[in-house]
Design a protein around this motif. Sequence first.
Motif, PDB file in Angstrom:
ATOM      1  N   PHE A  62       0.921  -1.229   0.079  1.00 47.34           N
ATOM      2  CA  PHE A  62      -0.058  -0.068  -0.064  1.00 47.34           C
ATOM      3  C   PHE A  62       0.745   1.297   0.041  1.00 47.34           C
ATOM      4  O   PHE A  62       0.642   2.155  -0.878  1.00 47.34           O
ATOM      5  N   ILE A  63       1.861   1.296   0.843  1.00 48.95           N
ATOM      6  CA  ILE A  63       2.627   2.486   0.906  1.00 48.95           C
ATOM      7  C   ILE A  63       3.510   2.715  -0.219  1.00 48.95           C
ATOM      8  O   ILE A  63       4.054   3.847  -0.605  1.00 48.95           O
ATOM      9  N   SER A  64       3.663   1.639  -1.074  1.00 48.84           N
ATOM     10  CA  SER A  64       4.529   2.030  -2.360  1.00 48.84           C
ATOM     11  C   SER A  64       3.972   2.570  -3.406  1.00 48.84           C
ATOM     12  O   SER A  64       4.622   3.318  -4.119  1.00 48.84           O
ATOM     13  N   ASN A  65       2.600   2.873  -3.414  1.00 49.18           N
ATOM     14  CA  ASN A  65       1.816   3.684  -4.212  1.00 49.18           C
ATOM     15  C   ASN A  65       0.074   3.874  -3.859  1.00 49.18           C
ATOM     16  O   ASN A  65      -0.712   3.727  -4.429  1.00 49.18           O
ATOM     17  N   ALA A  66       0.170   4.421  -2.418  1.00 44.46           N
ATOM     18  CA  ALA A  66      -0.978   5.042  -1.894  1.00 44.46           C
ATOM     19  C   ALA A  66      -1.980   5.597  -2.540  1.00 44.46           C
ATOM     20  O   ALA A  66      -3.233   5.217  -2.588  1.00 44.46           O
ATOM     21  N   THR A  67      -1.566   6.531  -3.289  1.00 43.21           N
ATOM     22  CA  THR A  67      -2.737   7.291  -4.141  1.00 43.21           C
ATOM     23  C   THR A  67      -3.184   6.445  -5.040  1.00 43.21           C
ATOM     24  O   THR A  67      -4.471   6.708  -5.419  1.00 43.21           O
ATOM     25  N   LYS A  68      -2.510   5.814  -5.844  1.00 44.74           N
ATOM     26  CA  LYS A  68      -3.015   4.892  -6.960  1.00 44.74           C
ATOM     27  C   LYS A  68      -3.924   4.093  -6.209  1.00 44.74           C
ATOM     28  O   LYS A  68      -5.034   3.896  -6.764  1.00 44.74           O
ATOM     29  N   TYR A  69      -3.530   3.222  -5.210  1.00 42.26           N
ATOM     30  CA  TYR A  69      -4.655   2.297  -4.750  1.00 42.26           C
ATOM     31  C   TYR A  69      -5.884   2.814  -4.311  1.00 42.26           C
ATOM     32  O   TYR A  69      -6.767   2.314  -4.379  1.00 42.26           O
ATOM     33  N   LEU A  70      -5.817   4.120  -3.788  1.00 39.75           N
ATOM     34  CA  LEU A  70      -6.958   4.732  -3.110  1.00 39.75           C
ATOM     35  C   LEU A  70      -7.938   5.118  -4.420  1.00 39.75           C
ATOM     36  O   LEU A  70      -9.103   5.175  -4.307  1.00 39.75           O
ATOM     37  N   GLU A  71      -7.542   5.283  -5.555  1.00 40.28           N
ATOM     38  CA  GLU A  71      -8.095   5.588  -6.764  1.00 40.28           C
ATOM     39  C   GLU A  71      -8.598   4.233  -7.387  1.00 40.28           C
ATOM     40  O   GLU A  71      -9.584   4.334  -8.164  1.00 40.28           O
ATOM     41  N   ASN A  72      -8.134   3.239  -6.951  1.00 36.33           N
ATOM     42  CA  ASN A  72      -8.700   1.912  -7.590  1.00 36.33           C
ATOM     43  C   ASN A  72      -9.768   1.606  -7.006  1.00 36.33           C
ATOM     44  O   ASN A  72      -9.778   0.803  -5.892  1.00 36.33           O
ATOM     45  N   ASP A  73     -10.988   1.286  -7.826  1.00 37.78           N
ATOM     46  CA  ASP A  73     -12.153   0.970  -7.295  1.00 37.78           C
ATOM     47  C   ASP A  73     -11.994  -0.453  -6.734  1.00 37.78           C
ATOM     48  O   ASP A  73     -12.580  -0.788  -5.967  1.00 37.78           O
ATOM     49  N   TYR A  74     -11.366  -1.451  -7.435  1.00 38.50           N
ATOM     50  CA  TYR A  74     -11.174  -2.762  -7.060  1.00 38.50           C
ATOM     51  C   TYR A  74     -10.526  -2.760  -5.715  1.00 38.50           C
ATOM     52  O   TYR A  74     -10.831  -3.517  -4.771  1.00 38.50           O
ATOM     53  N   PHE A  75      -9.455  -2.113  -5.565  1.00 38.17           N
ATOM     54  CA  PHE A  75      -8.850  -2.022  -4.059  1.00 38.17           C
ATOM     55  C   PHE A  75      -9.724  -1.630  -3.264  1.00 38.17           C
ATOM     56  O   PHE A  75      -9.924  -2.185  -2.052  1.00 38.17           O
ATOM     57  N   VAL A  76     -10.751  -0.540  -3.381  1.00 37.76           N
ATOM     58  CA  VAL A  76     -11.795  -0.012  -2.368  1.00 37.76           C
ATOM     59  C   VAL A  76     -12.727  -1.146  -1.911  1.00 37.76           C
ATOM     60  O   VAL A  76     -13.115  -1.601  -1.196  1.00 37.76           O
ATOM     61  N   ALA A  77     -13.137  -1.849  -3.181  1.00 36.08           N
ATOM     62  CA  ALA A  77     -13.941  -2.799  -3.021  1.00 36.08           C
ATOM     63  C   ALA A  77     -13.125  -4.084  -2.226  1.00 36.08           C
ATOM     64  O   ALA A  77     -14.144  -4.884  -1.164  1.00 36.08           O
ATOM     65  N   LYS A  78     -11.968  -4.422  -2.428  1.00 43.99           N
ATOM     66  CA  LYS A  78     -11.207  -5.462  -1.533  1.00 43.99           C
ATOM     67  C   LYS A  78     -11.181  -4.937  -0.139  1.00 43.99           C
ATOM     68  O   LYS A  78     -11.488  -5.892   0.827  1.00 43.99           O
ATOM     69  N   ILE A  79     -11.006  -3.735   0.268  1.00 46.61           N
ATOM     70  CA  ILE A  79     -11.004  -3.162   1.698  1.00 46.61           C
ATOM     71  C   ILE A  79     -12.409  -3.186   2.097  1.00 46.61           C
ATOM     72  O   ILE A  79     -12.466  -3.789   3.310  1.00 46.61           O
ATOM     73  N   PHE A  80     -13.411  -3.026   1.441  1.00 50.37           N
ATOM     74  CA  PHE A  80     -14.918  -3.313   1.953  1.00 50.37           C
ATOM     75  C   PHE A  80     -15.030  -4.604   2.341  1.00 50.37           C
ATOM     76  O   PHE A  80     -16.043  -4.983   3.324  1.00 50.37           O
ATOM     77  N   LEU A  81     -14.759  -5.498   1.421  1.00 48.09           N
ATOM     78  CA  LEU A  81     -14.902  -7.174   1.892  1.00 48.09           C
ATOM     79  C   LEU A  81     -14.133  -7.543   3.181  1.00 48.09           C
ATOM     80  O   LEU A  81     -15.001  -8.110   3.850  1.00 48.09           O
TER      81      LEU A  81
END
Length: 156
Positions: A62-81
């Motif tokens: 996550f810290i390697s590219n936090a901004t891009k991960y937070l913009e990624n809808d699939y990542f957000v969905a993964k965190i939601f799950l």
Amino acid sequence: MLFPVIESVHVLAICLVVGSILVVDLRLLGLASIHRPVSRVTSGILPLTWSAFAVASGGLLFISNATKYLENDYFVAKIFLICAAGLSMAIFHATSARDLRRWENDTAPPLSARFAGGLSILLCAKHDHRCGEQPHHHSSSLGQGQLSRPLNTILR
């Protein structure tokens, strides 16, 4: 060179987390290890689950590219799950697991325990394989108005 190693360890740890949780879920459903008390199954496997979860947490990724991960809808969905699975586990421990000693030897646990096991499996099954991809694969290709597409996929 370091990123692929970290990502590989992350994926292997996720497999251990999901696999070990599946063992507990199948026991809660009364489909596996039915001749072992639930507490014996969980005490044997949950230390592995928590250890693998600590490794799989993905903090380094996550810290390697936090901004891009937070913009990624699939990542957000993964965190939601992950949060939904955690909430499900907390509810199970606050309700059904309180009287575990009463039913842990039953081959068919109470409906609330079976529901918790089934919901856990469902949450894992709805986890989209694309959640683990690097964020630039999806974030730039998603157009305006597609923000809820991953959550719609999850909730289908």
